[in-house]
Design an enzyme around this catalytic site. Structure first.
Site, PDB file in Angstrom:
ATOM      1  N   SER A   1     -12.400   1.301   1.812  1.00  0.00           N
ATOM      2  CA  SER A   1     -11.859   0.716   3.045  1.00  0.00           C
ATOM      3  C   SER A   1     -11.189   1.812   3.865  1.00  0.00           C
ATOM      4  CB  SER A   1     -10.786  -0.326   2.730  1.00  0.00           C
ATOM      5  OG  SER A   1     -11.329  -1.366   1.971  1.00  0.00           O
TER       6      SER A   1
ATOM      7  N   GLU B   1      -6.173   3.577   5.881  1.00  0.00           N
ATOM      8  CA  GLU B   1      -5.770   3.473   4.473  1.00  0.00           C
ATOM      9  C   GLU B   1      -6.135   4.784   3.770  1.00  0.00           C
ATOM     10  OE1 GLU B   1      -6.396  -0.146   1.986  1.00  0.00           O
ATOM     11  OE2 GLU B   1      -7.782   1.103   0.857  1.00  0.00           O
TER      12      GLU B   1
ATOM     13  N   ARG C   1       0.803  -1.222   0.000  1.00  0.00           N
ATOM     14  CA  ARG C   1       0.000   0.000   0.000  1.00  0.00           C
ATOM     15  C   ARG C   1       0.839   1.277   0.000  1.00  0.00           C
ATOM     16  NH1 ARG C   1      -2.053  -3.339  -1.488  1.00  0.00           N
ATOM     17  NH2 ARG C   1      -3.777  -4.576  -0.721  1.00  0.00           N
TER      18      ARG C   1
HETATM   19  N1  EPU Z   1     -15.018  -9.542   7.199  1.00  0.00           N
HETATM   20  C1  EPU Z   1     -15.716  -9.734   8.373  1.00  0.00           C
HETATM   21  N2  EPU Z   1     -16.580  -8.769   8.768  1.00  0.00           N
HETATM   22  C2  EPU Z   1     -16.777  -7.624   8.054  1.00  0.00           C
HETATM   23  C3  EPU Z   1     -16.067  -7.453   6.867  1.00  0.00           C
HETATM   24  C4  EPU Z   1     -15.177  -8.411   6.447  1.00  0.00           C
HETATM   25  O1  EPU Z   1     -15.557 -10.741   9.041  1.00  0.00           O
HETATM   26  O2  EPU Z   1     -17.585  -6.794   8.484  1.00  0.00           O
HETATM   27  C5  EPU Z   1     -14.096 -10.598   6.727  1.00  0.00           C
HETATM   28  C6  EPU Z   1     -14.605 -11.259   5.444  1.00  0.00           C
HETATM   29  O3  EPU Z   1     -15.504 -12.279   5.703  1.00  0.00           O
HETATM   30  C7  EPU Z   1     -13.319 -11.722   4.814  1.00  0.00           C
HETATM   31  C8  EPU Z   1     -12.270 -10.715   5.257  1.00  0.00           C
HETATM   32  O4  EPU Z   1     -12.825 -10.030   6.398  1.00  0.00           O
HETATM   33  O5  EPU Z   1     -12.965 -12.977   5.316  1.00  0.00           O
HETATM   34  C9  EPU Z   1     -11.886  -9.712   4.173  1.00  0.00           C
HETATM   35  O6  EPU Z   1     -13.022  -8.973   3.760  1.00  0.00           O
HETATM   36  P1  EPU Z   1     -13.274  -8.594   2.221  1.00  0.00           P
HETATM   37  O7  EPU Z   1     -13.247  -9.829   1.380  1.00  0.00           O
HETATM   38  O8  EPU Z   1     -14.468  -7.737   2.169  1.00  0.00           O
HETATM   39  O9  EPU Z   1     -11.975  -7.805   1.774  1.00  0.00           O
HETATM   40  P2  EPU Z   1     -11.246  -6.547   2.425  1.00  0.00           P
HETATM   41  O10 EPU Z   1      -9.838  -6.955   2.712  1.00  0.00           O
HETATM   42  O11 EPU Z   1     -12.040  -5.961   3.540  1.00  0.00           O
HETATM   43  C10 EPU Z   1     -10.322  -5.613   0.131  1.00  0.00           C
HETATM   44  C11 EPU Z   1      -9.993  -4.198  -0.260  1.00  0.00           C
HETATM   45  C12 EPU Z   1     -11.240  -3.527  -0.864  1.00  0.00           C
HETATM   46  C13 EPU Z   1     -11.755  -4.331  -2.053  1.00  0.00           C
HETATM   47  C14 EPU Z   1     -12.003  -5.772  -1.628  1.00  0.00           C
HETATM   48  C15 EPU Z   1     -12.340  -6.584  -2.848  1.00  0.00           C
HETATM   49  C16 EPU Z   1      -8.352  -3.638   1.491  1.00  0.00           C
HETATM   50  C17 EPU Z   1      -8.079  -2.852   2.745  1.00  0.00           C
HETATM   51  N3  EPU Z   1      -9.580  -3.473   0.946  1.00  0.00           N
HETATM   52  O12 EPU Z   1     -11.274  -5.517   1.192  1.00  0.00           O
HETATM   53  O13 EPU Z   1     -10.824  -2.287  -1.383  1.00  0.00           O
HETATM   54  O14 EPU Z   1     -12.968  -3.775  -2.550  1.00  0.00           O
HETATM   55  O15 EPU Z   1     -10.812  -6.327  -0.997  1.00  0.00           O
HETATM   56  O16 EPU Z   1     -12.533  -7.898  -2.527  1.00  0.00           O
HETATM   57  O17 EPU Z   1      -7.494  -4.352   1.023  1.00  0.00           O
HETATM   58  C18 EPU Z   1     -10.598   0.017  -0.931  1.00  0.00           C
HETATM   59  O18 EPU Z   1      -9.383  -0.191  -1.009  1.00  0.00           O
HETATM   60  O19 EPU Z   1     -11.087   1.145  -0.712  1.00  0.00           O
HETATM   61  C19 EPU Z   1     -11.498  -1.122  -1.085  1.00  0.00           C
HETATM   62  C20 EPU Z   1     -12.803  -1.024  -0.957  1.00  0.00           C
END
Ligand code: EPU
Length: 316
Positions: free
Chosen positions: A232, A307, A183
């Site tokens: 995020s 972030e 990042r």
């Molecule tokens: N999770 C929970 N509870 C929640 C949310 C998530 O338990 O309320 C768990 C999910 O079940 C999963 C894990 O956390 O096992 C990761 O969650 P998710 O798949 O939603 O991915 P993320 O890491 O939160 C990342 C990017 C997003 C992007 C998604 C696409 C980061 C910080 N964020 O989200 O990017 O849309 O992957 O899959 O890496 C952004 O950068 O602004 C953004 C939205």
């Protein structure tokens, strides 16, 4: 030099693409932010260069706005010149499965366009909001991949301290000079990305499209995309032995989902999203960010790092 003179000079440079006291809430995805003293939307690199040189010459601070996602502008707004790159939104195919795109092009549009060209590679970035310039600056990514390996070169305006009349010059930088890491990247201080060449592949487009569709559908189900939001809010955290602590999961386990300050609320759908329920202030959002950091630290001894970029002045 008076404010009025500045306004006249900017108007002479870009005509009605200059606005005074422009509310930045109109240009950020969470619909929050005080006003910019001067707001301009240059239409090409030449104009951008002129504006940046003008800012340096007149000691006016400047700010670059991409898609306005992942960005919280405080309620007192921004002093100086805010430059939006929304007109830097072209993309074209180049020889050898490469594409050239402008820094202001929204990443989701670039992902869709490249798939339509029969090129794969970018679909791992499906779901990331924001414009290409911002995505490169912060080496945007998901669990499936990040943008760094796709970047062949980046065109930018780099500040040299020679003379203030020609403070900026166009330069092309390669991935080595950008030093990508999780990042983040190391752009020269004050550099403004105007575009990039990405190297993609002619792989299995149908598989890539299916992957893209499934991430998109999952994202619609798991993220509060129907409310103004910041994307995020926090970075995920790397633990020992390659373990990742997901910010959303930590926030959910700390029982913070649904918590509200003023009109800002931690999303019930995804813990790492803060939404504006209408009329939220940056101060409301900052209170929630502070609360989340404190509670997650207390509960799991993990310090979440934002972030999002937080800029601008507070109100008194
Ligand atoms: N999770 C929970 N509870 C929640 C949310 C998530 O338990 O309320 C768990 C999910 O079940 C999963 C894990 O956390 O096992 C990761 O969650 P998710 O798949 O939603 O991915 P993320 O890491 O939160 C990342 C990017 C997003 C992007 C998604 C696409 C980061 C910080 N964020 O989200 O990017 O849309 O992957 O899959 O890496 C952004 O950068 O602004 C953004 C939205």
């Amino acid at each position: 030099m008076t404010i009025q003179t500045f306004e006249e000079q900017l108007k002479a440079m870009v005509g009605d693409r200059f606005k005074a006291n422009e509310p930045l809430s109109a240009h950020t995805s969470i619909r929050i932010g005080g006003s910019a003293d001067f707001f301009v939307s240059p239409q090409d690199i030449g104009e951008l260069e002129t504006l940046l040189n003008w800012a340096v010459q007149n000691h006016v601070p400047y700010w670059i706005l991409g898609a306005g996602t992942n960005m919280l502008v405080r309620d007192g707004g921004l002093r100086g010149l805010v430059i939006t790159l929304k007109h830097f939104n072209q993309c074209k195919p180049l020889e050898g499965n490469r594409v050239e795109a402008g820094a202001g092009l929204p990443l989701p549009r670039l992902v869709e366009w490249s798939l339509a060209q029969g090129l794969v590679g970018l679909e791992t970035l499906t779901g990331i909001p924001g414009a290409l310039g911002g995505a490169i600056t912060m080496n945007a990514g998901t669990r499936d991949g990040e943008i760094a390996p796709l970047v062949e070169s980046v065109t930018c305006l780099v500040k040299n301290n020679a003379t203030s009349e020609a403070a900026f010059k166009q330069t092309t930088l390669g991935p080595k000079q950008l030093c990508f890491s999780y990042r983040s990247s190391k752009l020269p201080k004050g550099a403004v990305i105007t575009g990039a060449v990405l190297k993609l592949e002619q792989g299995d487009v149908n598989a890539a499209r299916a992957r893209y569709q499934s991430i998109k559908e999952k994202r619609l189900k798991s993220q509060p995309l129907d409310s103004p939001n910041l994307g995020s809010v926090f970075k995920n955290v790397s633990g020992k032995k390659g373990k990742t602590f997901f910010a959303g999961a930590l926030i959910e386990e700390a029982e913070l989902k649904g918590v509200r300050v003023g009109q800002a609320r931690i999303s019930e759908k995804h813990g790492n999203f803060i939404i504006n329920e209408g009329g939220a202030t940056a101060r409301d959002v900052l209170s929630l960010i502070g609360l989340i950091r404190d509670k997650v630290k207390e509960r799991f001894d993990i310090l979440l790092e934002p972030e999002i970029k937080i800029i601008g002045e507070d109100t008194l």
